[in-house]
Design a protein around this motif. Sequence first.
Motif, PDB file in Angstrom:
ATOM      1  N   VAL A 173       0.837  -1.212   0.000  1.00  0.00           N
ATOM      2  CA  VAL A 173       0.000   0.000   0.000  1.00  0.00           C
ATOM      3  C   VAL A 173       0.866   1.253   0.000  1.00  0.00           C
ATOM      4  O   VAL A 173       0.588   2.220  -0.724  1.00  0.00           O
ATOM      5  CB  VAL A 173      -0.951  -0.001   1.216  1.00  0.00           C
ATOM      6  N   SER A 174       1.925   1.247   0.806  1.00  0.00           N
ATOM      7  CA  SER A 174       2.808   2.420   0.840  1.00  0.00           C
ATOM      8  C   SER A 174       3.495   2.623  -0.507  1.00  0.00           C
ATOM      9  O   SER A 174       3.675   3.759  -0.967  1.00  0.00           O
ATOM     10  CB  SER A 174       3.851   2.265   1.955  1.00  0.00           C
ATOM     11  N   GLY A 175       3.885   1.511  -1.170  1.00  0.00           N
ATOM     12  CA  GLY A 175       4.508   1.614  -2.489  1.00  0.00           C
ATOM     13  C   GLY A 175       3.561   2.165  -3.538  1.00  0.00           C
ATOM     14  O   GLY A 175       3.931   3.039  -4.332  1.00  0.00           O
ATOM     15  N   VAL A 176       2.315   1.678  -3.537  1.00  0.00           N
ATOM     16  CA  VAL A 176       1.316   2.156  -4.491  1.00  0.00           C
ATOM     17  C   VAL A 176       0.984   3.626  -4.219  1.00  0.00           C
ATOM     18  O   VAL A 176       0.841   4.432  -5.151  1.00  0.00           O
ATOM     19  CB  VAL A 176       0.036   1.294  -4.420  1.00  0.00           C
ATOM     20  N   SER A 177       0.875   3.972  -2.940  1.00  0.00           N
ATOM     21  CA  SER A 177       0.576   5.368  -2.581  1.00  0.00           C
ATOM     22  C   SER A 177       1.671   6.306  -3.084  1.00  0.00           C
ATOM     23  O   SER A 177       1.390   7.382  -3.632  1.00  0.00           O
ATOM     24  CB  SER A 177       0.431   5.501  -1.062  1.00  0.00           C
ATOM     25  N   TRP A 178       2.934   5.874  -2.907  1.00  0.00           N
ATOM     26  CA  TRP A 178       4.043   6.700  -3.386  1.00  0.00           C
ATOM     27  C   TRP A 178       3.992   6.856  -4.904  1.00  0.00           C
ATOM     28  O   TRP A 178       4.193   7.940  -5.440  1.00  0.00           O
ATOM     29  CB  TRP A 178       5.379   6.068  -2.974  1.00  0.00           C
ATOM     30  N   ALA A 179       3.690   5.739  -5.597  1.00  0.00           N
ATOM     31  CA  ALA A 179       3.627   5.783  -7.058  1.00  0.00           C
ATOM     32  C   ALA A 179       2.517   6.712  -7.540  1.00  0.00           C
ATOM     33  O   ALA A 179       2.698   7.477  -8.500  1.00  0.00           O
ATOM     34  CB  ALA A 179       3.414   4.374  -7.607  1.00  0.00           C
ATOM     35  N   LEU A 180       1.367   6.677  -6.877  1.00  0.00           N
ATOM     36  CA  LEU A 180       0.248   7.538  -7.268  1.00  0.00           C
ATOM     37  C   LEU A 180       0.544   9.011  -7.009  1.00  0.00           C
ATOM     38  O   LEU A 180       0.035   9.893  -7.717  1.00  0.00           O
ATOM     39  CB  LEU A 180      -1.024   7.119  -6.523  1.00  0.00           C
ATOM     40  N   ASN A 181       1.345   9.277  -5.999  1.00  0.00           N
ATOM     41  CA  ASN A 181       1.712  10.661  -5.679  1.00  0.00           C
ATOM     42  C   ASN A 181       2.882  11.170  -6.519  1.00  0.00           C
ATOM     43  O   ASN A 181       3.216  12.358  -6.455  1.00  0.00           O
ATOM     44  CB  ASN A 181       2.055  10.783  -4.195  1.00  0.00           C
ATOM     45  N   HIS A 182       3.535  10.267  -7.267  1.00  0.00           N
ATOM     46  CA  HIS A 182       4.658  10.646  -8.137  1.00  0.00           C
ATOM     47  C   HIS A 182       4.446  10.039  -9.527  1.00  0.00           C
ATOM     48  O   HIS A 182       5.296   9.353 -10.071  1.00  0.00           O
ATOM     49  CB  HIS A 182       5.989  10.166  -7.535  1.00  0.00           C
ATOM     50  N   ARG A 183       3.275  10.312 -10.083  1.00  0.00           N
ATOM     51  CA  ARG A 183       2.889   9.682 -11.342  1.00  0.00           C
ATOM     52  C   ARG A 183       3.832  10.056 -12.478  1.00  0.00           C
ATOM     53  O   ARG A 183       4.160   9.222 -13.318  1.00  0.00           O
ATOM     54  CB  ARG A 183       1.442  10.043 -11.693  1.00  0.00           C
ATOM     55  N   PHE A 184       4.253  11.310 -12.533  1.00  0.00           N
ATOM     56  CA  PHE A 184       5.116  11.746 -13.637  1.00  0.00           C
ATOM     57  C   PHE A 184       6.432  10.968 -13.632  1.00  0.00           C
ATOM     58  O   PHE A 184       6.905  10.529 -14.685  1.00  0.00           O
ATOM     59  CB  PHE A 184       5.400  13.252 -13.524  1.00  0.00           C
ATOM     60  N   ILE A 185       7.018  10.768 -12.461  1.00  0.00           N
ATOM     61  CA  ILE A 185       8.284  10.035 -12.351  1.00  0.00           C
ATOM     62  C   ILE A 185       8.107   8.590 -12.815  1.00  0.00           C
ATOM     63  O   ILE A 185       8.935   8.051 -13.561  1.00  0.00           O
ATOM     64  CB  ILE A 185       8.807  10.078 -10.896  1.00  0.00           C
TER      65      ILE A 185
END
Length: 218
Positions: A173-185
Amino acid sequence: GLIIVIIVLYFAMGLRNSVITSLSIPLSLLVTFILLKVFGQTNNNMVRFALVLCIGLLVDNAIIVVENIYYHYQLGKEKLAAVIEGVSEIAAPVIAATLTTMAAFLPMLLMTGTTGEYMGFLPKTVTLALSASLIVALIANPLVLVRFMKRTEKKGRIISPEEDLARLKRIYVSGVSWALNHRFIIVLFMVLSLTWAVSLVARQIIKVEMFPDIDFDY
């Protein structure tokens, strides 16, 4: 292969569910050999190679079905209700996923000549094996679960589905949350990775040839 599958499943699903899930492999192989007989296919090296190729795929449908039924059961539902709702909820996605895997192999049937006749056993066997795994996952596994499925309890209470593999789920969940908050990267990284992978072939860093350069006896 079966033992290794059980060991891997044990860490994700527990002993009982892993054993029930792994039963789909011998059952699927049994149904596959019946279908091979029905469609007039022989048991040859290519058929056995295709079956080895399918061992990991045969258990995929069963994992999804067993895990979803178990999820509903851990919510406190009756066993029969959990089985019916669990299977009906994911039947369409499981069928779709299986059909797409079959479709990837079917173009091999377009090969002609002696090579086409030889390689044709691969897509035919894979198609029959995956069809068998679908039958087993949607019919046989639910029947076994109705008889042998048990709830996971701790200190006299039913453990909620969220508590199973809780640490692993928190990391995910923490990994997915980080990915969603850094979509451009993430998107930029994926585009660059795809471009780099294609360039390996385009620049002939990975060479392309029809058959490997090996001396054949005949």
